[in-house]
Motif scaffolding. Structure first.
Motif, PDB file in Angstrom:
ATOM      1  N   GLY A 200       0.849  -1.104  -0.358  1.00 41.10           N
ATOM      2  CA  GLY A 200      -0.170   0.208  -0.012  1.00 41.10           C
ATOM      3  C   GLY A 200       0.755   1.069  -0.513  1.00 41.10           C
ATOM      4  N   ARG A 201      -0.463   2.509   0.434  1.00 40.70           N
ATOM      5  CA  ARG A 201       1.139   3.794   0.053  1.00 40.70           C
ATOM      6  C   ARG A 201       2.067   3.966   1.423  1.00 40.70           C
ATOM      7  NH1 ARG A 201      -0.981   7.399  -3.360  1.00 40.70           N
ATOM      8  NH2 ARG A 201      -0.131   9.332  -2.686  1.00 40.70           N
ATOM      9  N   LYS A 202       3.377   4.708   1.041  1.00 35.78           N
ATOM     10  CA  LYS A 202       4.560   4.738   1.929  1.00 35.78           C
ATOM     11  C   LYS A 202       4.113   6.229   2.161  1.00 35.78           C
ATOM     12  CE  LYS A 202       7.104   2.936  -1.399  1.00 35.78           C
ATOM     13  NZ  LYS A 202       5.633   1.630  -2.719  1.00 35.78           N
ATOM     14  N   MET A 203       4.976   6.602   2.871  1.00 36.68           N
ATOM     15  CA  MET A 203       6.294   8.026   2.403  1.00 36.68           C
ATOM     16  C   MET A 203       6.366   8.676   1.101  1.00 36.68           C
ATOM     17  SD  MET A 203       8.812   9.361   5.409  1.00 36.68           S
ATOM     18  CE  MET A 203       8.980  11.435   5.451  1.00 36.68           C
ATOM     19  N   GLY A 204       7.215   7.839   0.709  1.00 45.34           N
ATOM     20  CA  GLY A 204       7.154   8.566  -0.441  1.00 45.34           C
ATOM     21  C   GLY A 204       7.350   7.464  -1.577  1.00 45.34           C
ATOM     22  N   ILE A 205       8.095   7.623  -2.526  1.00 41.72           N
ATOM     23  CA  ILE A 205       8.428   6.695  -3.729  1.00 41.72           C
ATOM     24  C   ILE A 205       6.689   6.135  -3.876  1.00 41.72           C
ATOM     25  CG2 ILE A 205      10.422   6.813  -4.478  1.00 41.72           C
ATOM     26  CD1 ILE A 205      10.381   4.560  -3.094  1.00 41.72           C
ATOM     27  N   ASN A 206       5.605   6.736  -4.594  1.00 34.63           N
ATOM     28  CA  ASN A 206       4.439   6.205  -4.228  1.00 34.63           C
ATOM     29  C   ASN A 206       3.941   6.061  -5.652  1.00 34.63           C
ATOM     30  OD1 ASN A 206       3.046   5.593  -1.952  1.00 34.63           O
ATOM     31  ND2 ASN A 206       3.245   7.759  -1.681  1.00 34.63           N
ATOM     32  N   THR A 207       4.951   6.003  -6.678  1.00 32.81           N
ATOM     33  CA  THR A 207       4.594   5.576  -8.166  1.00 32.81           C
ATOM     34  C   THR A 207       5.105   3.942  -8.216  1.00 32.81           C
ATOM     35  OG1 THR A 207       6.692   6.027  -9.264  1.00 32.81           O
ATOM     36  CG2 THR A 207       5.012   7.479  -9.536  1.00 32.81           C
ATOM     37  N   THR A 208       5.780   3.443  -6.684  1.00 35.78           N
ATOM     38  CA  THR A 208       6.448   2.110  -7.309  1.00 35.78           C
ATOM     39  C   THR A 208       5.396   1.192  -6.116  1.00 35.78           C
ATOM     40  OG1 THR A 208       7.876   3.216  -5.252  1.00 35.78           O
ATOM     41  CG2 THR A 208       8.611   3.631  -6.973  1.00 35.78           C
ATOM     42  N   THR A 209       5.649   0.156  -5.819  1.00 37.39           N
ATOM     43  CA  THR A 209       4.890  -0.767  -5.227  1.00 37.39           C
ATOM     44  C   THR A 209       5.879  -1.185  -4.070  1.00 37.39           C
ATOM     45  OG1 THR A 209       5.273  -2.543  -6.841  1.00 37.39           O
ATOM     46  CG2 THR A 209       2.852  -1.788  -6.601  1.00 37.39           C
ATOM     47  N   SER A 210       5.944  -1.598  -2.932  1.00 40.49           N
ATOM     48  CA  SER A 210       6.484  -2.217  -1.551  1.00 40.49           C
ATOM     49  C   SER A 210       5.695  -3.348  -1.360  1.00 40.49           C
ATOM     50  CB  SER A 210       6.561  -1.371  -0.850  1.00 40.49           C
ATOM     51  OG  SER A 210       7.444  -0.239  -0.943  1.00 40.49           O
ATOM     52  N   GLY A 211       5.944  -4.128  -2.299  1.00 34.14           N
ATOM     53  CA  GLY A 211       4.929  -6.076  -2.667  1.00 34.14           C
ATOM     54  C   GLY A 211       5.593  -7.229  -0.714  1.00 34.14           C
ATOM     55  N   GLU A 212       4.605  -7.510  -0.643  1.00 35.33           N
ATOM     56  CA  GLU A 212       4.804  -8.775  -0.206  1.00 35.33           C
ATOM     57  C   GLU A 212       4.902 -10.258  -0.349  1.00 35.33           C
ATOM     58  OE1 GLU A 212       3.342 -11.351   4.233  1.00 35.33           O
ATOM     59  OE2 GLU A 212       2.011 -10.762   2.918  1.00 35.33           O
ATOM     60  N   LEU A 213       6.082 -11.106  -0.924  1.00 38.11           N
ATOM     61  CA  LEU A 213       5.718 -12.080  -1.600  1.00 38.11           C
ATOM     62  C   LEU A 213       5.807 -13.438  -1.014  1.00 38.11           C
ATOM     63  CD1 LEU A 213       7.401  -9.869  -3.808  1.00 38.11           C
ATOM     64  CD2 LEU A 213       8.870 -11.487  -4.241  1.00 38.11           C
ATOM     65  N   VAL A 214       4.567 -14.665  -0.996  1.00 36.40           N
ATOM     66  CA  VAL A 214       4.436 -15.135  -0.142  1.00 36.40           C
ATOM     67  C   VAL A 214       4.817 -16.646  -1.316  1.00 36.40           C
ATOM     68  CG1 VAL A 214       2.876 -16.936   1.207  1.00 36.40           C
ATOM     69  CG2 VAL A 214       2.875 -14.300   1.051  1.00 36.40           C
ATOM     70  N   PHE A 215       6.345 -17.250  -0.545  1.00 39.40           N
ATOM     71  CA  PHE A 215       6.215 -19.008  -1.229  1.00 39.40           C
ATOM     72  C   PHE A 215       5.602 -19.977  -0.693  1.00 39.40           C
ATOM     73  CE2 PHE A 215       9.008 -15.708  -2.535  1.00 39.40           C
ATOM     74  CZ  PHE A 215       9.636 -15.222  -3.781  1.00 39.40           C
ATOM     75  N   SER A 216       4.855 -20.625  -1.738  1.00 39.71           N
ATOM     76  CA  SER A 216       4.529 -22.102  -0.790  1.00 39.71           C
ATOM     77  C   SER A 216       4.781 -23.013  -1.757  1.00 39.71           C
ATOM     78  CB  SER A 216       2.609 -22.611  -0.745  1.00 39.71           C
ATOM     79  OG  SER A 216       2.808 -20.543   0.005  1.00 39.71           O
ATOM     80  N   ASP A 217       5.813 -23.948  -0.982  1.00 36.64           N
ATOM     81  CA  ASP A 217       6.158 -25.142  -2.523  1.00 36.64           C
ATOM     82  C   ASP A 217       6.476 -24.473  -4.468  1.00 36.64           C
ATOM     83  OD1 ASP A 217       5.809 -26.568  -0.485  1.00 36.64           O
ATOM     84  OD2 ASP A 217       4.156 -27.273  -1.171  1.00 36.64           O
ATOM     85  N   PHE A 218       6.944 -22.979  -4.054  1.00 34.09           N
ATOM     86  CA  PHE A 218       6.748 -22.718  -5.479  1.00 34.09           C
ATOM     87  C   PHE A 218       7.988 -23.302  -6.035  1.00 34.09           C
ATOM     88  CE2 PHE A 218       9.247 -18.854  -7.428  1.00 34.09           C
ATOM     89  CZ  PHE A 218       8.228 -18.859  -8.438  1.00 34.09           C
ATOM     90  N   ARG A 219       8.187 -23.852  -7.260  1.00 32.71           N
ATOM     91  CA  ARG A 219       9.267 -24.225  -7.795  1.00 32.71           C
ATOM     92  C   ARG A 219      10.705 -23.422  -8.590  1.00 32.71           C
ATOM     93  NH1 ARG A 219       7.380 -30.134  -8.750  1.00 32.71           N
ATOM     94  NH2 ARG A 219       8.634 -30.374 -10.931  1.00 32.71           N
ATOM     95  N   ILE A 220      11.318 -23.875  -8.518  1.00 32.20           N
ATOM     96  CA  ILE A 220      12.817 -22.487  -9.343  1.00 32.20           C
ATOM     97  C   ILE A 220      13.705 -23.655  -9.708  1.00 32.20           C
ATOM     98  CG2 ILE A 220      14.344 -21.280  -9.569  1.00 32.20           C
ATOM     99  CD1 ILE A 220      12.968 -19.494  -7.191  1.00 32.20           C
ATOM    100  N   PRO A 221      14.231 -23.626 -11.021  1.00 29.72           N
ATOM    101  CA  PRO A 221      15.068 -24.855 -12.293  1.00 29.72           C
ATOM    102  C   PRO A 221      16.270 -24.448 -11.452  1.00 29.72           C
ATOM    103  CG  PRO A 221      13.050 -23.531 -13.129  1.00 29.72           C
ATOM    104  CD  PRO A 221      12.740 -22.953 -11.996  1.00 29.72           C
ATOM    105  N   LYS A 222      17.018 -25.479 -10.961  1.00 31.26           N
ATOM    106  CA  LYS A 222      18.998 -25.516 -10.912  1.00 31.26           C
ATOM    107  C   LYS A 222      19.175 -23.854 -11.876  1.00 31.26           C
ATOM    108  CE  LYS A 222      19.474 -28.388  -7.427  1.00 31.26           C
ATOM    109  NZ  LYS A 222      19.746 -29.899  -6.719  1.00 31.26           N
TER     110      LYS A 222
END
Ligand SMILES: Cc1cc2nc3c(=O)[nH]c(=O)nc-3n(C[C@H](O)[C@H](O)[C@H](O)COP(=O)(O)OP(=O)(O)OC[C@H]3O[C@@H](n4cnc5c(N)ncnc54)[C@H](O)[C@@H]3O)c2cc1C
Length: 380
Positions: A200-222
């Motif tokens: 959500g909104r923050k003190m500044g740089i509000n054209t950018t997002t600040s996000g939470e990333l949640v990984f649940s058994d997310f697969r990434i190739p080696k």
């Protein structure tokens, strides 16, 4: 005479400044901020014009001006309009670690389109319980034959949601490893394995997002491992060495923006029958700003110059500028608001926004205290 900025870099400075003059406008920025929307179109344009590429090497589509090139370009972007310059540069600062440690294929796949303004980068390091103390991070990656399974969460990822690729630092047994994942991989994982929540909104740089990333058994190739497995923390910190210098340039450009505005205002604004610049208290404040700007310029250019020469002093200077320049910028912009009086407090003057935007430069990629800890380790 400036010992660091040669004629080629002066041309870059001029070109970036002319671009900003034509393309940046404060109302446009306010609209994007209100809509919480990234200036993607402008990002594409600065890529096309080679502004993103100024500091990257020629083999990947850049101009090869190194850290000093990045500093010159980012300073000009932020000097023109801090909120816009910061957002645009935040599209590629997170990609530094991929440029430094990526193999030829990874750099072609991610860094080249980023330099061309087609890809926005993100780096996910911080976690809810691991900010300054990155070595304590908990997001883990389990080794399963040809891929990893990732579980955990990250916070404050800039550009989360619209980034084209993410650099992820996670716990790999008792060490840490960096992997890259992109939209294709997100779509290729089963639903529910990966979630992004905008903080959500923050003190500044509000054209950018600040996000939470949640990984649940997310697969990434080696194959998506960046650099050497188990050396992730070192690699991220190496990326930060350049990142911190460029963040200091965001703060430096914002200082110039404030200074130029306040001088013009103080010459024009009349009270008690004379321009306020003729009051000694105002004039002295402006002189202090001028001197502070020259101090910052010299230490910032020197840091970039040392970085480009792989000088052993570079790490220390990177932390020093990340500590000193944001502190100066915050102080200076705060004073500009005092000099504009009530008008300084209003949004349309741009200064209150610049102060809110620049405030983050003393926090991300390591707070001032963390820079002091690093400097102390190096000097004592
Ligand atoms: C707008 C925004 C964008 C960001 N972008 C990103 C991003 O793209 N990717 C990413 O991974 N992270 C990002 N961050 C996270 C940012 O890097 C962290 O917030 C920052 O490193 C501080 O961590 P923390 O917030 O957990 O604070 P903490 O580590 O909890 O620190 C709190 C306070 O304690 C002090 N402190 C902590 N340890 C010490 C110590 N050893 N000695 C002295 N003082 C200490 C700190 O200086 C600070 O004052 C972003 C944050 C924000 C707000």
């Amino acid at each position: 005479m400036d010992p660091y900025v040669n004629n080629d870099l002066k041309d870059v400075q001029k070109a970036v400044s002319e671009f900003c003059e034509h393309e940046f406008d404060q109302e446009g920025l306010h609209k994007l901020e209100d809509e919480h929307r990234y200036p993607r179109e402008l990002y594409g344009k600065i890529g096309e014009l080679g502004i993103i590429g100024v500091g990257f090497s020629e083999d990947i589509g850049g101009s090869g001006f190194g850290a000093l090139g990045h500093v010159i370009a980012v300073t000009e972007l932020c000097r023109s309009l801090p909120g816009m310059g910061m957002a645009l540069s935040l599209g590629y600062i997170p990609g530094f670690v991929v440029d430094i440690y990526g193999n030829a294929e990874q750099r072609e796949k991610y860094v080249r389109p980023m330099i061309e303004g087609r890809y926005i980068s993100a780096i996910s390091v911080t976690e809810p319980d691991s900010g300054s103390d990155l070595s304590s991070l908990k997001t883990r990656m389990e080794d399963r034959a040809d891929h990893f399974v990732v579980n955990g969460s990250k916070v404050f990822t800039t550009n989360a949601g619209y980034a084209d690729f993410y650099t992820l630092l996670a716990r790999d047994q008792d060490r840490q490893t960096v992997t890259i994942f992109d939209k294709e991989l997100i779509d290729g994982n089963p639903p529910g394995c990966f979630e992004i929540n905008d903080l959500g909104r923050k003190m500044g740089i509000n054209t950018t997002t600040s996000g939470e990333l949640v990984f649940s058994d997310f697969r990434i190739p080696k194959d998506n491992v960046l650099g050497q497995r188990g050396k992730g923390l070192r690699m991220v910190l190496d990326g930060f060495e350049l990142g911190r210098i460029v963040i200091a340039a965001q703060a430096f450009g914002s200082m110039l923006y404030g200074y130029e505005k306040v001088v013009a205002y103080a010459k024009k604004r009349t009270q008690f029958g004379r321009p306020i610049i003729q009051f000694q208290s105002v004039e002295h404040n402006l002189v202090d700003m001028y001197v502070e700007i020259e101090k910052c310029r010299n230490i910032l250019y020197k840091a970039a110059w040392l970085y480009d020469r792989k000088d052993p002093e570079s790490k220390k200077y990177s932390s020093m500028v990340k500590l000193a320049v944001p502190e100066s910028a915050i102080r200076l912009l705060n004073t500009t608001i005092d000099i504009l009086g009530g008008y300084g407090y209003m949004r349309d003057q741009g200064l209150e926004g610049a102060l809110r935007d620049v405030r983050i430069t003393s926090i991300y990629e390591g707070t001032g205290n963390i820079q002091k800890n690093s400097i102390a380790k190096m000097i004592f």
